[in-house]
Design an enzyme around this catalytic site. Sequence first.
Site, PDB file in Angstrom:
ATOM      1  N   LEU A 287      67.865  -6.111  -2.950  1.00  0.00           N
ATOM      2  CA  LEU A 287      66.670  -5.723  -2.535  1.00  0.00           C
ATOM      3  C   LEU A 287      65.627  -6.888  -3.027  1.00  0.00           C
ATOM      4  O   LEU A 287      64.710  -7.185  -2.404  1.00  0.00           O
ATOM      5  CB  LEU A 287      66.248  -4.272  -2.645  1.00  0.00           C
ATOM      6  CG  LEU A 287      64.812  -4.128  -2.337  1.00  0.00           C
ATOM      7  CD1 LEU A 287      64.677  -4.112  -0.830  1.00  0.00           C
ATOM      8  CD2 LEU A 287      64.478  -2.488  -2.581  1.00  0.00           C
TER       9      LEU A 287
ATOM     10  N   GLN B 194      66.161 -10.090  -1.408  1.00  0.00           N
ATOM     11  CA  GLN B 194      65.926 -10.098   0.103  1.00  0.00           C
ATOM     12  C   GLN B 194      64.252 -10.145   0.269  1.00  0.00           C
ATOM     13  O   GLN B 194      63.993 -10.620   1.319  1.00  0.00           O
ATOM     14  CB  GLN B 194      66.330  -8.750   0.604  1.00  0.00           C
ATOM     15  CG  GLN B 194      67.784  -8.470   0.758  1.00  0.00           C
ATOM     16  CD  GLN B 194      68.163  -7.202   1.206  1.00  0.00           C
ATOM     17  OE1 GLN B 194      67.572  -6.537   2.112  1.00  0.00           O
ATOM     18  NE2 GLN B 194      69.370  -6.877   0.873  1.00  0.00           N
ATOM     19  N   CYS B 195      63.514  -9.689  -0.325  1.00  0.00           N
ATOM     20  CA  CYS B 195      61.987  -9.782  -0.191  1.00  0.00           C
ATOM     21  C   CYS B 195      61.586 -10.912  -1.092  1.00  0.00           C
ATOM     22  O   CYS B 195      61.998 -11.338  -2.172  1.00  0.00           O
ATOM     23  CB  CYS B 195      61.398  -8.577  -1.040  1.00  0.00           C
ATOM     24  SG  CYS B 195      61.836  -7.170  -0.165  1.00  0.00           S
ATOM     25  N   THR B 196      60.471 -11.542  -0.563  1.00  0.00           N
ATOM     26  CA  THR B 196      59.702 -12.662  -1.356  1.00  0.00           C
ATOM     27  C   THR B 196      58.872 -11.980  -2.268  1.00  0.00           C
ATOM     28  O   THR B 196      57.691 -11.635  -1.980  1.00  0.00           O
ATOM     29  CB  THR B 196      58.866 -13.424  -0.273  1.00  0.00           C
ATOM     30  OG1 THR B 196      59.592 -13.936   0.548  1.00  0.00           O
ATOM     31  CG2 THR B 196      58.537 -14.529  -0.958  1.00  0.00           C
TER      32      THR B 196
END
Length: 700
Positions: free
Chosen positions: A550, A553-555
Amino acid sequence: MTSEESGKILQFLPFSSVISSSFWHKLTQMKIDVYALSDEPVDITGYYTNQSASSRLPACLNVDYSSFENHHASVVGRNGILCQGLLQNTNTFEAFKDINKQAAINKCGEQIWNDILSGAALLNPSLLTRFLLLTFADLKKYQFYYWFAFPTLVFPSKIILDEEPKELDKVLTKDELHQLQQAYDQYKATCGQSAFLVEKNPDLGFKCHPLKELANLKNTTWVGFCDPSSLPTNPGWPLRNLLALIAYHHKERLAGLSVLCWRDEVRDGQRRIGSSLLIEIKDVVYPTENETNPKCLGWEKNERGKLGARMVNLSNSMDPERLANSAVDLNLKLMKWRLLPELNLDIVQNTKCLLLGAGTLGCYVARTLMAWGVRHITFIDNGRVSYSNPVRQSLYTFKDCINGGQPKAESAANCLREIFPGMISLGIDLRIPMPGHYVTDAEEIEKDVQLLADAINEHDVVFLLTDTRESRWLPSMLSAYLGKLVINAALGFDTYLVMRHGQREPWNPGQVQSEKSKGVMRGALVGRQLGCYFCNDVVAPGDSTKDRTLDQQCTVTRPGISLIASGLAVELMVSVLQHPEGGNASAEISTAAMTTVQQHQQEPDNKEISGSPLGVVPHSIRGFLHRHQQVLPATEAFYNCTACSPLVIKRYAEEGYAFLSEVFNNPDCLEQVSGLADLHKDIASIEDWDYPEESEESND
């Protein structure tokens, strides 16, 4: 008994100012775009008419948006009389209050007196009806302070009448009125002056003449003028200076003179001149003071009946969208007053920007573009607003997250229009096809590719603001193919990269687009030599989202990073647009070269120094927040680049979507087309070389 005691003193109806709201709109525009900090008087025009529909109306002098134009009298209508005026707009309210009002009106009166002395007013009587307008425009509150003056000379000081003025229809018969009307119409068609002479010949009837012929006429003669007054016994303000003109040039004829106050009215659909006044002057009284110039008066009274300024507040009555349109550009135009007079705001405002990505970067870039005056912004994104977005992404609110979330691109575009209704904003819900992301629906993906290509082609600047590296490949390649300016912004946890891609001409098969690099260049790289986001890569982009946790996946970035990078991205675009070479602006890569560009600000007369008025235009900006440091590297375009290489562009130009489909399903083909695969083989062969061991024998 003196003539003054036995007669009636003639009184005049002063002008009343009538200011159209369009005048204030135009003044606002002129203040921002033209006058800036200048408070020097400027010429304007106004007009009055001698056509009144009621005896209760004042004698009005009108100004509107056209007052700032040098127009002909014909634009003010059949009965309009054009007047010359001066506008002095001050920069502060204190300066408005501190103006010496008597000195200001005396200066205008002196100009009128000089026109009388020189005889210019005999040739052009409109020179006698001048006005002065002092203003202060508070452009933040849209409050306008103003004070009108209608200068009139106290010469003669008194006009004595033997009897009350008479209406013309009580002096002339209907036939005579008709003859006089025809004579006036004929005169106005040829001369059109506001003052004239009426000759009454017993045999030939009435004939009108220019004012300058007064000394030559021997028959019964009236001096006529276009009278703005509608009162039954009082002429309008213009008569005062007209009598001063006659008193100076024909003093012997003033006593006993007949004055025609010409009122050309239309009532109940019928033209009527019978309400015009005929005044018989019995005697005159001149000032006892022996002065070079007569005294001058004429400041308008305010709504309380006292000498003082007036104020109009247009913030509630003006169209809100028009107010916003003027207000949003105020800060930008103030830059031109002192700091950057050479700043070209029009080129920024007319630039169409395409934002690929409506996330944190996209929101902040859009807001900064709006602050710079950009009016056309399009978003492309296929995401929906989630509950974690509004605190970081400034164009969304909590209500955008409900019921699964609104489409980001559409919501962002709507928000821009809510912020400023003058925005032309559009949201396109589109997933950008990417290398390494297998195509499952070829027909749908081909439509997406075409939609993206059309969007890029319709805009001037493309911002790459997406989350993944591979999502930037197709826009980079299409922008290089179409010759568009690309601004790229990418974030790390505490680092950022902002760069512009090298901008070349749109692809032309018959033109050599690039050559292999011949090594590191010294000095500055021109825009077409600069590399793109992928020029420093030696592998093709692929699916970077596979098998990620997770947090991967996120910036995940420090919150302030996105604001810094977004602001720099827009500032870089504006700097490029302001440069004389535009997208071909040089990117400085040496300390000496940067110093030369900075010297442009200190040596504006040096013609050899040419750059953006906003300063240096770098190729890229790399920032490190943990050290609070920035560097400005510049790199040359890589001939084997997987995005902007002429080899890749040529393949796309020849095969179109068929080539792209192959790339989406197998990104390794990019390495084959661009020549990276051969480069890898060459490097591998060098690494496999078997170098001979160095001899241990001594040379001694």
